[in-house]
Design a protein around this motif. Structure first.
Motif, PDB file in Angstrom:
ATOM      1  N   ASP A  63       0.688  -1.151  -0.044  1.00  0.00           N
ATOM      2  CA  ASP A  63      -0.039   0.091   0.009  1.00  0.00           C
ATOM      3  C   ASP A  63       0.851   1.411  -0.064  1.00  0.00           C
ATOM      4  O   ASP A  63       0.422   2.325  -0.323  1.00  0.00           O
ATOM      5  CB  ASP A  63      -0.785   0.039   1.147  1.00  0.00           C
ATOM      6  N   PHE A  64       1.967   1.237   0.548  1.00  0.00           N
ATOM      7  CA  PHE A  64       2.912   2.384   0.559  1.00  0.00           C
ATOM      8  C   PHE A  64       4.407   1.877   0.380  1.00  0.00           C
ATOM      9  O   PHE A  64       4.649   0.719   0.665  1.00  0.00           O
ATOM     10  CB  PHE A  64       2.565   3.271   1.729  1.00  0.00           C
ATOM     11  N   VAL A  65       5.381   2.881   0.262  1.00  0.00           N
ATOM     12  CA  VAL A  65       6.815   2.657   0.348  1.00  0.00           C
ATOM     13  C   VAL A  65       7.325   3.820   1.222  1.00  0.00           C
ATOM     14  O   VAL A  65       7.104   4.835   1.092  1.00  0.00           O
ATOM     15  CB  VAL A  65       7.483   2.777  -1.010  1.00  0.00           C
ATOM     16  N   VAL A  66       8.176   3.304   2.448  1.00  0.00           N
ATOM     17  CA  VAL A  66       9.192   4.382   2.940  1.00  0.00           C
ATOM     18  C   VAL A  66      10.373   4.139   2.326  1.00  0.00           C
ATOM     19  O   VAL A  66      11.103   3.135   2.259  1.00  0.00           O
ATOM     20  CB  VAL A  66       8.896   3.862   4.296  1.00  0.00           C
ATOM     21  N   PHE A  67      11.195   5.363   1.965  1.00  0.00           N
ATOM     22  CA  PHE A  67      12.287   5.263   1.280  1.00  0.00           C
ATOM     23  C   PHE A  67      13.340   6.466   1.847  1.00  0.00           C
ATOM     24  O   PHE A  67      12.703   7.523   1.795  1.00  0.00           O
ATOM     25  CB  PHE A  67      12.287   5.379  -0.287  1.00  0.00           C
ATOM     26  N   GLY A  68      14.400   6.339   2.085  1.00  0.00           N
ATOM     27  CA  GLY A  68      15.199   7.179   2.712  1.00  0.00           C
ATOM     28  C   GLY A  68      16.730   6.711   3.042  1.00  0.00           C
ATOM     29  O   GLY A  68      17.070   5.559   2.878  1.00  0.00           O
ATOM     30  N   ASP A  69      17.322   7.697   3.979  1.00  0.00           N
ATOM     31  CA  ASP A  69      18.405   7.293   4.619  1.00  0.00           C
ATOM     32  C   ASP A  69      18.253   6.916   6.021  1.00  0.00           C
ATOM     33  O   ASP A  69      17.268   6.385   6.082  1.00  0.00           O
ATOM     34  CB  ASP A  69      19.451   8.500   4.504  1.00  0.00           C
ATOM     35  N   SER A  70      19.201   6.884   6.917  1.00  0.00           N
ATOM     36  CA  SER A  70      19.247   6.247   8.207  1.00  0.00           C
ATOM     37  C   SER A  70      18.182   7.070   8.894  1.00  0.00           C
ATOM     38  O   SER A  70      17.712   6.477   9.905  1.00  0.00           O
ATOM     39  CB  SER A  70      20.622   6.391   9.083  1.00  0.00           C
ATOM     40  N   HIS A  71      17.606   8.481   8.743  1.00  0.00           N
ATOM     41  CA  HIS A  71      16.457   8.756   9.430  1.00  0.00           C
ATOM     42  C   HIS A  71      15.294   7.913   9.263  1.00  0.00           C
ATOM     43  O   HIS A  71      14.241   8.036   9.939  1.00  0.00           O
ATOM     44  CB  HIS A  71      16.455  10.194   9.161  1.00  0.00           C
ATOM     45  N   ALA A  72      15.030   7.377   7.880  1.00  0.00           N
ATOM     46  CA  ALA A  72      13.875   6.485   7.598  1.00  0.00           C
ATOM     47  C   ALA A  72      14.072   5.233   8.597  1.00  0.00           C
ATOM     48  O   ALA A  72      12.993   4.807   8.899  1.00  0.00           O
ATOM     49  CB  ALA A  72      14.129   6.261   6.184  1.00  0.00           C
ATOM     50  N   LEU A  73      15.313   4.873   8.784  1.00  0.00           N
ATOM     51  CA  LEU A  73      15.354   3.468   9.474  1.00  0.00           C
ATOM     52  C   LEU A  73      14.910   3.987  10.896  1.00  0.00           C
ATOM     53  O   LEU A  73      14.267   3.252  11.806  1.00  0.00           O
ATOM     54  CB  LEU A  73      16.808   3.111   9.650  1.00  0.00           C
ATOM     55  N   SER A  74      15.197   5.333  11.441  1.00  0.00           N
ATOM     56  CA  SER A  74      14.787   5.423  12.875  1.00  0.00           C
ATOM     57  C   SER A  74      13.100   5.509  13.053  1.00  0.00           C
ATOM     58  O   SER A  74      12.753   5.392  14.080  1.00  0.00           O
ATOM     59  CB  SER A  74      15.374   7.010  13.202  1.00  0.00           C
ATOM     60  N   VAL A  75      12.490   5.698  11.963  1.00  0.00           N
ATOM     61  CA  VAL A  75      11.176   5.899  12.280  1.00  0.00           C
ATOM     62  C   VAL A  75      10.306   4.555  11.669  1.00  0.00           C
ATOM     63  O   VAL A  75       8.986   4.620  11.793  1.00  0.00           O
ATOM     64  CB  VAL A  75      10.385   7.087  11.372  1.00  0.00           C
ATOM     65  N   LEU A  76      11.297   3.679  11.295  1.00  0.00           N
ATOM     66  CA  LEU A  76      10.376   2.278  10.788  1.00  0.00           C
ATOM     67  C   LEU A  76       9.645   1.556  11.767  1.00  0.00           C
ATOM     68  O   LEU A  76       8.556   1.154  11.615  1.00  0.00           O
ATOM     69  CB  LEU A  76      11.770   1.298  10.596  1.00  0.00           C
ATOM     70  N   PRO A  77      10.230   1.633  13.180  1.00  0.00           N
ATOM     71  CA  PRO A  77       9.249   1.112  14.068  1.00  0.00           C
ATOM     72  C   PRO A  77       7.846   1.321  13.982  1.00  0.00           C
ATOM     73  O   PRO A  77       6.613   0.758  14.326  1.00  0.00           O
ATOM     74  CB  PRO A  77       9.888   1.030  15.540  1.00  0.00           C
ATOM     75  N   ALA A  78       7.607   2.790  14.129  1.00  0.00           N
ATOM     76  CA  ALA A  78       6.438   3.589  14.021  1.00  0.00           C
ATOM     77  C   ALA A  78       5.591   2.963  12.595  1.00  0.00           C
ATOM     78  O   ALA A  78       4.324   2.686  12.834  1.00  0.00           O
ATOM     79  CB  ALA A  78       6.373   4.967  13.882  1.00  0.00           C
ATOM     80  N   TYR A  79       6.100   3.070  11.530  1.00  0.00           N
ATOM     81  CA  TYR A  79       5.404   2.579  10.475  1.00  0.00           C
ATOM     82  C   TYR A  79       4.803   1.030  10.266  1.00  0.00           C
ATOM     83  O   TYR A  79       3.890   0.793  10.126  1.00  0.00           O
ATOM     84  CB  TYR A  79       6.361   2.758   9.256  1.00  0.00           C
ATOM     85  N   ASP A  80       5.889   0.274  10.940  1.00  0.00           N
ATOM     86  CA  ASP A  80       5.601  -0.987  11.127  1.00  0.00           C
ATOM     87  C   ASP A  80       4.269  -1.519  12.160  1.00  0.00           C
ATOM     88  O   ASP A  80       3.581  -2.001  11.770  1.00  0.00           O
ATOM     89  CB  ASP A  80       6.878  -1.733  11.572  1.00  0.00           C
ATOM     90  N   ASN A  81       4.552  -0.779  13.148  1.00  0.00           N
ATOM     91  CA  ASN A  81       3.373  -1.058  14.216  1.00  0.00           C
ATOM     92  C   ASN A  81       2.009  -0.244  13.772  1.00  0.00           C
ATOM     93  O   ASN A  81       0.941  -1.187  13.846  1.00  0.00           O
ATOM     94  CB  ASN A  81       3.658  -0.155  15.537  1.00  0.00           C
ATOM     95  N   VAL A  82       2.010   0.623  13.045  1.00  0.00           N
ATOM     96  CA  VAL A  82       0.613   1.385  12.527  1.00  0.00           C
ATOM     97  C   VAL A  82       0.204   0.550  11.133  1.00  0.00           C
ATOM     98  O   VAL A  82      -1.132   0.262  11.196  1.00  0.00           O
ATOM     99  CB  VAL A  82       0.824   2.644  11.956  1.00  0.00           C
ATOM    100  N   ALA A  83       1.249  -0.034  10.580  1.00  0.00           N
ATOM    101  CA  ALA A  83       0.502  -0.878   9.465  1.00  0.00           C
ATOM    102  C   ALA A  83       0.196  -2.236   9.901  1.00  0.00           C
ATOM    103  O   ALA A  83      -1.111  -2.693   9.355  1.00  0.00           O
ATOM    104  CB  ALA A  83       2.022  -1.193   8.513  1.00  0.00           C
ATOM    105  N   LYS A  84       0.666  -2.671  10.895  1.00  0.00           N
ATOM    106  CA  LYS A  84       0.029  -4.305  11.343  1.00  0.00           C
ATOM    107  C   LYS A  84      -1.124  -3.982  12.022  1.00  0.00           C
ATOM    108  O   LYS A  84      -2.304  -4.558  11.967  1.00  0.00           O
ATOM    109  CB  LYS A  84       0.994  -4.735  12.370  1.00  0.00           C
ATOM    110  N   GLU A  85      -1.383  -2.603  12.890  1.00  0.00           N
ATOM    111  CA  GLU A  85      -2.658  -2.216  13.443  1.00  0.00           C
ATOM    112  C   GLU A  85      -3.722  -2.105  12.620  1.00  0.00           C
ATOM    113  O   GLU A  85      -4.957  -2.379  12.650  1.00  0.00           O
ATOM    114  CB  GLU A  85      -2.432  -1.099  14.343  1.00  0.00           C
TER     115      GLU A  85
END
Length: 651
Positions: free
Chosen positions: A418-440
Motif C-alpha cells: 500500500d505504501f513505500v518508505v524510502f530514505g537514509d538512516s533517518h528513515a530507519l529511525s521511524v521504521l518501528p512506527a510505520y511497522d506498528n501502525v501498518a500491522k494495526e
C-alpha cells in the motif's frame, strides 16, 4: 645515516595538515593525507637504517626493536596516561567503554583493527575517540614486525631478488587498496595490507639512494622534481576531502610527492632549502608528539562541551598541541633516546610494564561497562538509547541497488504493498512506527533505505561507499518498483540538511551532485538537491503517485547521554533546557523547508510532537527519544504513531 633537514621539514608538512584537518578547518579538507606522508618517511628511514647495518653485517633485530621502543613508547604511554583521568571525568559510560577498549588495543598495536570494526575514520563518532589517531602507529608497528625480518632472512638472495619480491607485494597491496577504497572504504583506510604499499614507496627510495654508482640527476631536473613533489602534497591537502576514495590511486599524489622530495630535495636546491627551513624543521622535530597530542585535545573538548567547539577554541587547541609537543619532546622523548640515561634492559622492562598497565586498565574499564556509576543517569534512559532491531534485515545491504533481497515488509506480509518508505538512516529511525501502525491497520508497506542516500531521482552521492550502495541507481530502482507494483503512496524520509547545510556549524556535510563526478561544494549540493526534488515530485506525480515528505526531526546539539549527564549535575532542572532550542532547530532547517514549500511538496507536519515553545527536548526524565544526536530511538519513533495512524485513516 647522515642527518637530512629535509626529512624533518617533511614531517612538518605531514603533521600540520593533519592537525588542521582534525580541527575542522575546511581549507585543509584533505589534511588527513599527512599520515600518508608519514608512512613514506617511515618506510624510507627504517629501510635506510636496516640496509646500512646489513651491508656492514651489524644488523641486530633486538637493537632494531630497542630503537623503536625508545622512539615510540615513552611519548605514547605518557599521552595515554594523561588521557585516563580526563576520560574518567568527562566520558560517558559508552564512550568510556570504547576508550578503555582502545587503551587495550593501542597497547597491543592493534588499534587500527579496532577502529576499522567500530566506525569509519570520517564519521562523526570517530571525532570523539581520543586515541583514534593511533591507528597509523599500529600500521607502522605491524610493518616493523614483518619488514626487518623479511630483509634479514632474504638478504643472502641479493638486492635484485629482494626488490622483485617487494615489487610483487607493492602491486598486490596497491591493487587491494584501490579495490577496497570503493568496496570497503573503512577497511581500506585502516589496515596494513592496503597501506603497506605506501611504506614500500619509501623503502624503494632508500634502496635507490643506498645504491652504489646510482645516476646523479642534473640540478635543474632535481629542482623541478622536488617542487613537483611539494605541489602534489599541497594539492592533496587542499583539494581532497572525506568524499575522496582513499587510499587507492588518489593516495599517489601525497606519497609520490613525498618520495620526490626525499629523492631530489637537498640543501643545494631551493626546494630543499624551502622544505628544510628552520620553522619547518623545528615543527618536524616535535611532530611525533604533536601528532600524539592533537586528537585527545580535540576529542575531549568536544566531549566537554554540549555544542561544537568554536573556531577560536580549535585554533587555541592546535597551538596547545604544539606547546605540549615541545614539552613532551624535551622532557619525555629526548631523555628516553639516550642510552646513558636509560639502558636497554630498562627500556624493555618499561615497555612490558607499560603495556601490561594500560592493557589492564583498558580491560577493567571495558569489563565494568564504562563505569556507569560515575553519572546519576536512570537505567531506563540507558535502556532507551537504542534503535530498531531490524537494522540488518532492512537497511544498507551491500549492493542494495541490484541484489534480490533489497527491501523489507512493514505490516502484513501477504498483501500487495500500500505504501513505500524510502530514505537514509533517518528513515530507519521511524521504521518501528510505520511497522506498528501498518500491522494495526492491516495494511502493507515496503521499507527501503541506505546510509547517506538522498531519496531523489537523478542524484549522485559523492561518497566513497557508492560502489556497494549506489544511491543514484537505488533511486531509479525504487521508482521502477513503485511504477511496476502500482503503489499509490511514497514517503521520503531523510536528514535533509545533511545534503544542504551539514550540522549547526556546517560540519558533517555530505556532498551530492547531478553528475557522478560532480564538484564537491556546498553550492553544488544545494543546486543538486533542488533539481532532484523537482524531478522526483514530477516523475512520481506523472505516475499518479502521492509523495509525502517527512521533515527532519530536530537535531540535538550532542549525544543524548551527554545531555542527560549534564542534566544530572542539576537535578532541579528539566532535561529540556539542555536540549537544542527551537530557534536553532528552525534556523538549521529553514533552507530545505523553503525549498519544499516553493515546490508545493506535501509535508507531514509534526513539529509540535518534538518541540515546545522554547526547546526540542531530547526526551523526558526517564526516557530518551534519541539514539544519537540526530536519529530517533525506538521510543522516539513511537511518538510518530498517532500521526501516521491519523494519516492512513484519512485516506
Amino acid at each position: 645515516m647522515d642527518y637530512r633537514r629535509e626529512i624533518d621539514g617533511l614531517r612538518a608538512l605531514a603533521v600540520l595538515p593533519v592537525i588542521l584537518f582534525h580541527a575542522g578547518f575546511e581549507m585543509f579538507s584533505g589534511g588527513f593525507v599527512g599520515v600518508d606522508v608519514f608512512f613514506v618517511i617511515s618506510g624510507y628511514l627504517i629501510t635506510t637504517i636496516i640496509l646500512s647495518e646489513l651491508e656492514q653485517d651489524k644488523f641486530s633485530i633486538v637493537t632494531f626493536y630497542e630503537r623503536r621502543a625508545r622512539r615510540i613508547l615513552p611519548a605514547l604511554f605518557f599521552v595515554m596516561l594523561v588521557c585516563i583521568p580526563f576520560a574518567w571525568l568527562w566520558l560517558l559510560p559508552s564512550d568510556m567503554k570504547d576508550f578503555s577498549q582502545s587503551l587495550l588495543a593501542v597497547s597491543l598495536f592493534a588499534s587500527n583493527i579496532l577502529f576499522w570494526h567500530e566506525s569509519g575514520y570520517f564519521e562523526a563518532a570517530a571525532e570523539l575517540k581520543p586515541l583514534l589517531h593511533t591507528w597509523s602507529l599500529a600500521v607502522e608497528e605491524q610493518y616493523y614486525v614483518l619488514f626487518p625480518l623479511f630483509l634479514m632472512l632474504c638478504w643472502p638472495l641479493g638486492r635484485r631478488s629482494i626488490l622483485t619480491l617487494l615489487s610483487a607485494v607493492f602491486v598486490a597491496s596497491f591493487a587491494l587498496a584501490q579495490w577496497a577504497s570503493l568496496a570497503d572504504p573503512s577497511a581500506a583506510f585502516f589496515i596494513l595490507p592496503t597501506r603497506g604499499w605506501e611504506l614500500l614507496i619509501g623503502s624503494f627510495a632508500a634502496f635507490y639512494l643506498s645504491k652504489d654508482g646510482r645516476k646523479e640527476f642534473k640540478k635543474k631536473a632535481g629542482e623541478i622534481a622536488g617542487w613537483l613533489g611539494v605541489a602534489l602534497i599541497f594539492y592533496a591537502v587542499f583539494a581532497y576531502s572525506e568524499a575522496t576514495p582513499f587510499p587507492g590511486v588518489y593516495a599517489l599524489a601525497p606519497t609520490v610527492g613525498t618520495v620526490l622530495i626525499i629523492l631530489f630535495a637537498t640543501q643545494q636546491t631551493t626546494v630543499g632549502r624551502f622544505v628544510g627551513n628552520r620553522a619547518f624543521v623545528s615543527v618536524g622535530l616535535i611532530s611525533y608528539s604533536a601528532y600524539l597530542w592533537h586528537q585527545p585535545l580535540f576529542a575531549f573538548a568536544k566531549h566537554r562541551s554540549l555544542e561544537e567547539p568554536s573556531e577560536a577554541l580549535l585554533v587555541a587547541l592546535s597551538i596547545f598541541a604544539l606547546v605540549f609537543a615541545y614539552l613532551s619532546w624535551r622532557f619525555v622523548e629526548a631523555p628516553f633516546r639516550k642510552r646513558e640515561v636509560f639502558t636497554r634492559t630498562q627500556i624493555f622492562y618499561g615497555a612490558l610494564l607499560g603495556t601490561l598497565f594500560f592493557a589492564c586498565v583498558g580491560f577493567a574499564g571495558h569489563s565494568y561497562d564504562g563505569v556507569r556509576e560515575r553519572f546519576s543517569i536512570p537505567t531506563s534512559v540507558y535502556d532507551s538509547v537504542k534503535r530498531t532491531n531490524r537494522l540488518d534485515e532492512c537497511f544498507g545491504k551491500a549492493g542494495i541497488h541490484q541484489i534480490k533481497d533489497w527491501y523489507c515488509t512493514l505490516g502484513l506480509e501477504s498483501k500487495p504493498k500500500d505504501f513505500v518508505v524510502f530514505g537514509d538512516s533517518h528513515a530507519l529511525s521511524v521504521l518501528p512506527a510505520y511497522d506498528n501502525v501498518a500491522k494495526e491497520l492491516d495494511i502493507s508497506g515496503a521499507f527501503i533505505g541506505t546510509s547517506g542516500c538522498t531519496p531523489f531521482l537523478g542524484i549522485h552521492a559523492l561518497r566513497s561507499d557508492q560502489a556497494s550502495n549506489n544511491c543514484y541507481e537505488l533511486n531509479q530502482r525504487v521508482y521502477r518498483y513503485v511504477k511496476d507494483q502500482k503503489i499509490p503512496l511514497v514517503f521520503l524520509v531523510a536528514r535533509w540538511t545533511y545534503y544542504t547545510d551539514g550540522g549547526y556549524r556546517g560540519n558533517n556535510f555530505s556532498y551530492i551532485s547531478t553528475s557522478k563526478d560532480g564538484v564537491r561544494s556546498k553550492d553544488e549540493s544545494r543546486l543538486a538537491f533542488e533539481d532532484g526534488l523537482v524531478k522526483t515530485l514530477k516523475s512520481y506525480s506523472d505516475l499518479g503517485v502521492t509523495v509525502v515528505i517527512v521533515p527532519q526531526v530536530p537535531q540535538q546539539i550532542s549525544h543524548p547521554l551527554n545531555i542527560y549527564a549534564r542534566s544530572s549535575r542539576f537535578p532541579d532542572r528539566d532535561v529540556a533546557i539542555f536540549s537544542v532550542s527551537k530557534t536553532e532547530h528552525i534556523s538549521l532547517q529553514s533552507y530545505v523547508r523553503v525549498l519544499f514549500e516553493r515546490n508545493s511538496a506535501s509535508i507531514l507536519e509534526f513539529e509540535g510532537i518534538f518541540c515546545n515553545d522554547l526547546y526540542c527536548p531530547v526526551g523526558d526524565n526517564i526516557t530518551s527519544y534519541y539514539f544519537d544526536a540526530d536519529h530517533l530511538s525506538v521510543e522516539g519513533s513511537r511518538k510518530f504513531e498517532p500521526l501516521f495512524r491519523a494519516f492512513f485513516m484519512k485516506r
